[in-house]
Design a protein around this motif. Structure first.
Motif, PDB file in Angstrom:
ATOM      1  N   LEU A 173       0.842  -1.186   0.000  1.00 14.23           N
ATOM      2  CA  LEU A 173       0.000   0.000   0.000  1.00 14.23           C
ATOM      3  C   LEU A 173       0.878   1.238   0.000  1.00 14.23           C
ATOM      4  CD1 LEU A 173      -2.502  -1.006   2.865  1.00 14.23           C
ATOM      5  CD2 LEU A 173      -2.573  -1.675   0.443  1.00 14.23           C
ATOM      6  N   SER A 174       0.620   2.166  -0.901  1.00 18.67           N
ATOM      7  CA  SER A 174       1.329   3.449  -0.940  1.00 18.67           C
ATOM      8  C   SER A 174       2.839   3.234  -1.046  1.00 18.67           C
ATOM      9  CB  SER A 174       0.960   4.266   0.301  1.00 18.67           C
ATOM     10  OG  SER A 174       1.363   5.602   0.180  1.00 18.67           O
ATOM     11  N   ALA A 175       3.609   3.659  -0.040  1.00 20.78           N
ATOM     12  CA  ALA A 175       5.062   3.443  -0.069  1.00 20.78           C
ATOM     13  C   ALA A 175       5.380   1.952  -0.132  1.00 20.78           C
ATOM     14  CB  ALA A 175       5.718   4.071   1.155  1.00 20.78           C
ATOM     15  N   GLY A 176       4.540   1.138   0.506  1.00 20.71           N
ATOM     16  CA  GLY A 176       4.731  -0.312   0.438  1.00 20.71           C
ATOM     17  C   GLY A 176       4.511  -0.840  -0.967  1.00 20.71           C
ATOM     18  N   GLY A 177       3.573  -0.221  -1.696  1.00 18.98           N
ATOM     19  CA  GLY A 177       3.360  -0.598  -3.092  1.00 18.98           C
ATOM     20  C   GLY A 177       4.557  -0.232  -3.939  1.00 18.98           C
ATOM     21  N   HIS A 178       5.143   0.920  -3.665  1.00 22.27           N
ATOM     22  CA  HIS A 178       6.364   1.347  -4.350  1.00 22.27           C
ATOM     23  C   HIS A 178       7.482   0.339  -4.119  1.00 22.27           C
ATOM     24  CE1 HIS A 178      10.315   3.451  -4.024  1.00 22.27           C
ATOM     25  NE2 HIS A 178       9.952   3.967  -5.185  1.00 22.27           N
ATOM     26  N   LEU A 179       7.654  -0.091  -2.868  1.00 19.98           N
ATOM     27  CA  LEU A 179       8.710  -1.065  -2.543  1.00 19.98           C
ATOM     28  C   LEU A 179       8.408  -2.422  -3.180  1.00 19.98           C
ATOM     29  CD1 LEU A 179       9.325  -0.256   1.239  1.00 19.98           C
ATOM     30  CD2 LEU A 179      10.781   0.339  -0.714  1.00 19.98           C
ATOM     31  N   ALA A 180       7.136  -2.804  -3.222  1.00 22.20           N
ATOM     32  CA  ALA A 180       6.776  -4.080  -3.839  1.00 22.20           C
ATOM     33  C   ALA A 180       7.126  -4.080  -5.323  1.00 22.20           C
ATOM     34  CB  ALA A 180       5.278  -4.348  -3.645  1.00 22.20           C
ATOM     35  N   LEU A 181       6.838  -2.985  -6.010  1.00 25.28           N
ATOM     36  CA  LEU A 181       7.135  -2.885  -7.446  1.00 25.28           C
ATOM     37  C   LEU A 181       8.644  -2.895  -7.693  1.00 25.28           C
ATOM     38  CD1 LEU A 181       4.492  -0.182  -8.408  1.00 25.28           C
ATOM     39  CD2 LEU A 181       4.487  -2.570  -9.168  1.00 25.28           C
ATOM     40  N   LEU A 182       9.387  -2.146  -6.891  1.00 29.74           N
ATOM     41  CA  LEU A 182      10.846  -2.114  -7.067  1.00 29.74           C
ATOM     42  C   LEU A 182      11.471  -3.469  -6.755  1.00 29.74           C
ATOM     43  CD1 LEU A 182      12.249   1.296  -5.722  1.00 29.74           C
ATOM     44  CD2 LEU A 182      12.098   0.493  -8.088  1.00 29.74           C
ATOM     45  N   THR A 183      10.965  -4.110  -5.702  1.00 31.49           N
ATOM     46  CA  THR A 183      11.484  -5.437  -5.343  1.00 31.49           C
ATOM     47  C   THR A 183      11.201  -6.437  -6.456  1.00 31.49           C
ATOM     48  OG1 THR A 183      11.186  -4.996  -2.981  1.00 31.49           O
ATOM     49  CG2 THR A 183      11.360  -7.302  -3.646  1.00 31.49           C
ATOM     50  N   ALA A 184      10.011  -6.375  -7.025  1.00 28.89           N
ATOM     51  CA  ALA A 184       9.660  -7.264  -8.136  1.00 28.89           C
ATOM     52  C   ALA A 184      10.578  -7.050  -9.326  1.00 28.89           C
ATOM     53  CB  ALA A 184       8.203  -7.038  -8.548  1.00 28.89           C
ATOM     54  N   SER A 185      11.024  -5.817  -9.518  1.00 33.33           N
ATOM     55  CA  SER A 185      11.931  -5.538 -10.640  1.00 33.33           C
ATOM     56  C   SER A 185      13.319  -6.116 -10.404  1.00 33.33           C
ATOM     57  CB  SER A 185      12.037  -4.020 -10.870  1.00 33.33           C
ATOM     58  OG  SER A 185      12.800  -3.393  -9.856  1.00 33.33           O
ATOM     59  N   ARG A 186      13.690  -6.312  -9.130  1.00 29.50           N
ATOM     60  CA  ARG A 186      15.008  -6.865  -8.794  1.00 29.50           C
ATOM     61  C   ARG A 186      15.013  -8.390  -8.869  1.00 29.50           C
ATOM     62  NH1 ARG A 186      17.929  -3.011  -5.578  1.00 29.50           N
ATOM     63  NH2 ARG A 186      17.339  -0.939  -6.373  1.00 29.50           N
ATOM     64  N   ILE A 187      13.880  -9.004  -8.489  1.00 32.94           N
ATOM     65  CA  ILE A 187      13.823 -10.478  -8.462  1.00 32.94           C
ATOM     66  C   ILE A 187      12.564 -10.974  -9.190  1.00 32.94           C
ATOM     67  CG2 ILE A 187      15.203 -10.806  -6.379  1.00 32.94           C
ATOM     68  CD1 ILE A 187      12.550 -10.917  -4.782  1.00 32.94           C
ATOM     69  N   PRO A 188      12.384 -10.588 -10.445  1.00 29.35           N
ATOM     70  CA  PRO A 188      11.143 -10.962 -11.159  1.00 29.35           C
ATOM     71  C   PRO A 188      10.955 -12.468 -11.296  1.00 29.35           C
ATOM     72  CG  PRO A 188      12.802 -10.135 -12.692  1.00 29.35           C
ATOM     73  CD  PRO A 188      13.310  -9.855 -11.314  1.00 29.35           C
ATOM     74  N   GLU A 189      12.057 -13.204 -11.316  1.00 31.66           N
ATOM     75  CA  GLU A 189      11.952 -14.649 -11.484  1.00 31.66           C
ATOM     76  C   GLU A 189      11.370 -15.340 -10.252  1.00 31.66           C
ATOM     77  OE1 GLU A 189      15.698 -13.729  -9.391  1.00 31.66           O
ATOM     78  OE2 GLU A 189      14.700 -12.917 -11.176  1.00 31.66           O
TER      79      GLU A 189
END
Length: 316
Positions: A173-189
């Motif tokens: 949620l909010s900043a947590g959503g931002h972190l979730a998206l960035l984290t997904a970009s680092r470990i998409p697999e």
């Protein structure tokens, strides 16, 4: 020591004393002014903070839906909570998946056991999902990289604990959503899906917002202002971090959000579509920041239900 030297020594000590006194006073004044500034920001954002902390989903089961919960360390210093559904009561033979949840709070506040976050856990667990959630380090103590690393470590821990038997989704949620998206970009697999509610997908959009809290939180976390370090804001904007194997994504935003402009999620959605990443964008016409904890209309209920459907694998 003659009289002249004695006077000089006394004078030097007095000068040193007053210099130290001046430095101490300056530090106190700076701290006082900073405290007043933070307090003013807090007062201005009381309505947002209140619903963020004490809000509840309209379809919240209200009572704990998990069979049991546990708190475990995933690093030497950090812990996470894991909530397990009662499969027998839900008439399920297996869990539907694992949701690693990142709370909101502008990177500098919030915690995993806030009432509003617990509302989401109860709902997701009632749908058959295991929910794992962390408290990431405050942005004013660490940099944004530290926060992303902690979420990656949490994902790795959960994968190891469940021996890769369940698909993992990131949700924030909010900043947590931002972190979730960035984290997904680092470990998409490692990530099957990612859900982002009203996240700043382009950090520069925050500076188009009237929210003092949002601006203060981003500047405090990134340790820079966009006017002098635009490239840093661009570097940590999810809209600029979409690899070709980025996971399926659901973006949710309210058109009346005055903290994070809804255009941020629109930009992210367009970029995902350009890269042919399966994605969905849900926009609430009357939704403000944290709208799902306040509104009780059919549109809100539908968006929450579609979130569960998306996490289960249905892209409707």
């Amino acid at each position: 020591m003659n009289k002249k030297n004695i006077l000089w020594s006394v004078k030097s000590k007095l000068i040193l004393f007053f210099k130290m006194l001046f430095y101490i006073f300056s530090i106190f004044l700076a701290f006082w002014n900073f405290s007043i500034f933070v307090f003013i920001i807090f007062l201005v954002n009381i309505p947002i903070l209140r619903k963020s902390i004490f809000g509840r989903l309209p379809n919240d089961p209200k009572t704990p839906t998990w069979k049991y919960a546990e708190s475990v360390r995933y690093t030497e210093k950090n812990s996470l909570d894991i909530f397990y559904p009662d499969l027998e009561r839900l008439n399920l033979t297996k869990f539907k998946g694992i949701v690693v949840f990142a709370h909101g709070g502008g990177w500098i506040s919030g915690y995993r056991r806030q009432p509003n976050n617990l509302s989401w856990y109860r709902y997701l667990v009632s749908k058959g999902f295991i929910v794992a959630t962390i408290d990431y380090t405050r942005g004013y103590k660490a940099g944004i990289e530290k926060l992303i690393d902690e979420l990656i470590e949490a994902v790795d821990f959960v994968m190891k604990k469940f021996e890769n038997q369940h698909k993992i989704a990131l949700m924030g949620l909010s900043a947590g959503g931002h972190l979730a998206l960035l984290t997904a970009s680092r470990i998409p697999e490692k990530i099957e899906r990612v859900v982002s509610y009203y996240a700043p997908c382009d950090l520069l959009d925050i500076w188009e917002s009237p929210s003092l809290f949002a601006r203060f939180a981003s500047a405090t976390t990134l340790k820079r202002l966009p006017r002098k370090s635009k490239e840093v804001y661009e570097k940590y904007s999810p809209v600029n971090n979409i690899p070709d194997n980025f996971p399926k994504t659901l973006l949710v935003h309210g058109l009346r959000d005055t903290v994070v402009p809804y255009v941020s999620s629109v930009k992210m959605f367009k970029k995902l579509r350009e890269k042919k990443i399966p994605s969905k964008l849900l926009l609430h016409p009357y939704g403000s920041h944290g709208f799902e904890f306040v509104l009780r209309d059919e549109k809100t209920l539908d968006m929450i239900e579609k979130t569960a459907m998306f996490l289960e694998g249905d892209v409707w």
